[in-house]
Scaffold this motif. Sequence first.
Motif, mmCIF file in Angstrom:
data_model
loop_
_atom_site.group_PDB
_atom_site.id
_atom_site.type_symbol
_atom_site.label_atom_id
_atom_site.label_comp_id
_atom_site.label_asym_id
_atom_site.label_seq_id
_atom_site.Cartn_x
_atom_site.Cartn_y
_atom_site.Cartn_z
ATOM 1 N N UNK A 141 25.258 31.479 17.279
ATOM 2 C CA UNK A 141 24.762 30.998 16.352
ATOM 3 C C UNK A 141 25.461 30.407 15.374
ATOM 4 N N UNK A 142 25.338 28.884 15.105
ATOM 5 C CA UNK A 142 26.565 28.201 14.209
ATOM 6 C C UNK A 142 25.820 27.582 13.096
ATOM 7 N N UNK B 135 32.159 26.455 23.858
ATOM 8 C CA UNK B 135 30.925 26.266 24.788
ATOM 9 C C UNK B 135 31.517 25.245 25.780
ATOM 10 N N UNK B 136 32.480 24.524 25.884
ATOM 11 C CA UNK B 136 33.203 23.956 26.981
ATOM 12 C C UNK B 136 33.709 24.659 27.824
ATOM 13 N N UNK B 137 33.920 26.080 27.348
ATOM 14 C CA UNK B 137 34.381 26.999 28.715
ATOM 15 C C UNK B 137 33.078 27.855 28.924
ATOM 16 N N UNK B 138 31.894 27.561 28.565
ATOM 17 C CA UNK B 138 30.741 28.098 29.088
ATOM 18 C C UNK B 138 30.712 29.651 28.713
ATOM 19 N N UNK C 117 23.546 30.367 25.200
ATOM 20 C CA UNK C 117 22.698 29.598 24.394
ATOM 21 C C UNK C 117 23.241 29.330 23.254
ATOM 22 N N UNK C 118 23.098 28.491 22.631
ATOM 23 C CA UNK C 118 23.574 27.779 21.169
ATOM 24 C C UNK C 118 22.630 27.550 20.229
ATOM 25 N N UNK C 119 22.372 28.107 18.979
ATOM 26 C CA UNK C 119 21.397 27.984 17.854
ATOM 27 C C UNK C 119 22.447 27.411 16.762
ATOM 28 N N UNK C 120 21.880 26.224 16.513
ATOM 29 C CA UNK C 120 22.358 25.210 15.489
ATOM 30 C C UNK C 120 21.662 25.335 14.171
#
Length: 231
Positions: free
Chosen positions: A4-5, A37-40, A44-47
Amino acid sequence: MIAAAGGDVGQTLADAVIHEGMMATTVTFGARTRALTGRHRFDLMILDAVVRPEDALHLCRQIRTLSTIPIIAVVAQGREDIILAAFESGADDCVSSPFGTREMIARIRSVLRRASHDRAMHSLPKPFRFNGWRLDTWQRTLRRPDGAVVNVTAAEFDLLVVFCQNPGRILSREELLSSTHAGLAGPIERSIDVHISRLRHKIEDNPHNPSLVKTVRMGGYFFAAVVETDG
């Protein structure tokens, strides 16, 4: 693992996700988040696009160039402009704030289910080919005629699969919504149009005068390419 960003919304979401038995962490906007995130590392990402929407959308665009990780954007209520901008930046879903915890958990689980359904892709035919392009339904990759991989969101990929399965057939927005997860958050019809526009910019020679994904006035869209499958 879910990331969560953003500010207070990010921490609230992380706490809710952990309460549901999932792993989560908060990260700040910046290079470290892009590298992770580039390294997976995350599923899931929450912005948090409520307080600093431009920063969130900028990060969304940067992440999308590195990864196909599913992205949910949290947007201030009534900000249709930010919802559309989030979809255009590569988000897979948007949720208006304030939101209920149960609703958010349901959205997260839905997006994760859609993102993981590639493991069940054996029910789909072998890779599709159209106009030199190759759409691999198992690896979920799209390759240009020169062999280069084109980065597409999960929603864009699902739309292209539906088009390849139904070449020459007019598909309404409602049919496209039911076949993909492009319409998890409103405005529903316009979200489909945004995803189509993004897809055209990736596969059309001239996205402003498309030859593959055609618009049918008052009808929807149809795929004008000749589609074949390998083998």
